[in-house]
Write an enzyme that holds these catalytic residues in place. Sequence first.
Site, PDB file in Angstrom:
ATOM      1  N   ASP A 167     -67.029 -63.750  43.128  1.00 53.29           N
ATOM      2  CA  ASP A 167     -66.703 -62.597  43.964  1.00 53.29           C
ATOM      3  C   ASP A 167     -66.753 -62.947  45.449  1.00 53.29           C
ATOM      4  O   ASP A 167     -67.594 -63.727  45.892  1.00 53.29           O
ATOM      5  CB  ASP A 167     -67.698 -61.469  43.674  1.00 53.29           C
ATOM      6  N   GLY A 168     -65.845 -62.336  46.206  1.00 48.73           N
ATOM      7  CA  GLY A 168     -65.886 -62.453  47.656  1.00 48.73           C
ATOM      8  C   GLY A 168     -64.833 -63.354  48.261  1.00 48.73           C
ATOM      9  O   GLY A 168     -64.839 -63.587  49.478  1.00 48.73           O
ATOM     10  N   ASN A 169     -63.900 -63.850  47.453  1.00 51.74           N
ATOM     11  CA  ASN A 169     -62.868 -64.745  47.985  1.00 51.74           C
ATOM     12  C   ASN A 169     -62.012 -64.064  49.043  1.00 51.74           C
ATOM     13  O   ASN A 169     -61.745 -64.628  50.113  1.00 51.74           O
ATOM     14  CB  ASN A 169     -61.975 -65.256  46.851  1.00 51.74           C
ATOM     15  N   TRP A 226     -64.000 -63.307  52.250  1.00 51.93           N
ATOM     16  CA  TRP A 226     -64.248 -64.553  52.982  1.00 51.93           C
ATOM     17  C   TRP A 226     -63.052 -64.898  53.860  1.00 51.93           C
ATOM     18  O   TRP A 226     -63.207 -65.247  55.026  1.00 51.93           O
ATOM     19  CB  TRP A 226     -64.522 -65.675  51.988  1.00 51.93           C
ATOM     20  N   SER A 261     -59.518 -60.306  35.903  1.00 52.26           N
ATOM     21  CA  SER A 261     -59.926 -59.227  35.007  1.00 52.26           C
ATOM     22  C   SER A 261     -58.736 -58.353  34.623  1.00 52.26           C
ATOM     23  O   SER A 261     -57.686 -58.371  35.273  1.00 52.26           O
ATOM     24  CB  SER A 261     -61.003 -58.361  35.670  1.00 52.26           C
ATOM     25  N   ASN A 283     -57.724 -56.343  37.499  1.00 44.66           N
ATOM     26  CA  ASN A 283     -57.090 -56.988  38.656  1.00 44.66           C
ATOM     27  C   ASN A 283     -55.592 -56.730  38.740  1.00 44.66           C
ATOM     28  O   ASN A 283     -54.975 -56.972  39.789  1.00 44.66           O
ATOM     29  CB  ASN A 283     -57.345 -58.499  38.647  1.00 44.66           C
ATOM     30  N   THR A 335     -71.784 -55.261  37.273  1.00 44.35           N
ATOM     31  CA  THR A 335     -71.288 -56.212  36.273  1.00 44.35           C
ATOM     32  C   THR A 335     -69.771 -56.344  36.287  1.00 44.35           C
ATOM     33  O   THR A 335     -69.235 -57.330  35.789  1.00 44.35           O
ATOM     34  CB  THR A 335     -71.725 -55.803  34.862  1.00 44.35           C
ATOM     35  N   SER A 336     -69.078 -55.326  36.805  1.00 47.08           N
ATOM     36  CA  SER A 336     -67.607 -55.350  36.879  1.00 47.08           C
ATOM     37  C   SER A 336     -66.954 -55.633  35.528  1.00 47.08           C
ATOM     38  O   SER A 336     -65.969 -56.361  35.439  1.00 47.08           O
ATOM     39  CB  SER A 336     -67.133 -56.364  37.922  1.00 47.08           C
TER      40      SER A 336
END
Length: 245
Positions: free
Chosen positions: A24-26, A29, A69, A72, A199-200
């Site tokens: 997570d966080g791409n 960033w 996911s 997504n 948890t997504s």
Amino acid sequence: MTKQLVPPQIPQEFLPRHIALVMDGNGRWATNRGLKRTEGHKRGEAVLLDMVDACIAMGIPYLSAYAFSTENWRRSTDEVRFLMGFNRDVLRRQRDALNAKGVRVRWVGRRPRLWRSVIRELEAAEELTKDNTTMTLAMCVNYGGRAEIVDAAREIARRSAVGTLRPEEITEDSFTQFLDEPDMPDVDLFLRPSGEKRTSNFLLWQSAYAEMVYQNKLFPDYTPEDLFAAVEEYALRDRRFGGTK
């Protein structure tokens, strides 16, 4: 990974067998640096390979990586298109290197909507690495925990309807055999960088008694030392599985 990894000295019995990793966080960033979101995903590829090396160094046999996911698909058309091509190309670029390290690649996820070219690369990686035993990397592409459970329930209902599975034969153990990757052990350590604490929809059934570790670091900045720290925290947890000691 070029530098020598120095994993923490933790007895094998205190190590997790299976780590679930939410990468997570791409996007954040990249945005924080004034870059396109896609640049964050590109950086994440190298970080995932570092995580594989770190798991090998520690002797952790299973790593499940949340690559795309079922939710997504709600992202922008451009980002979805990029992620489809990116997942395909990562597998194409890295499968020989993973094979050389003794990594077995497994695909966990649904076929519908997934690009045929992505499916081909996933299956090619599985075939190339099927006999490897150093560790297993589960690439969770077009995966959702609820979707996996629904698919399993549908197959159980179908078999019950035709008389090949009796209701009394449906147990937790038998239900597990209808999941996407029934031979993998339950998740021991559920790891999520980025500071988010949820948890997504990832490996819901398998994570029933997982230890959750959340770290306040975006995935492209994540290092093997961060993974080592998470495993050290895990090793200190008192896992009771609903009982007492």
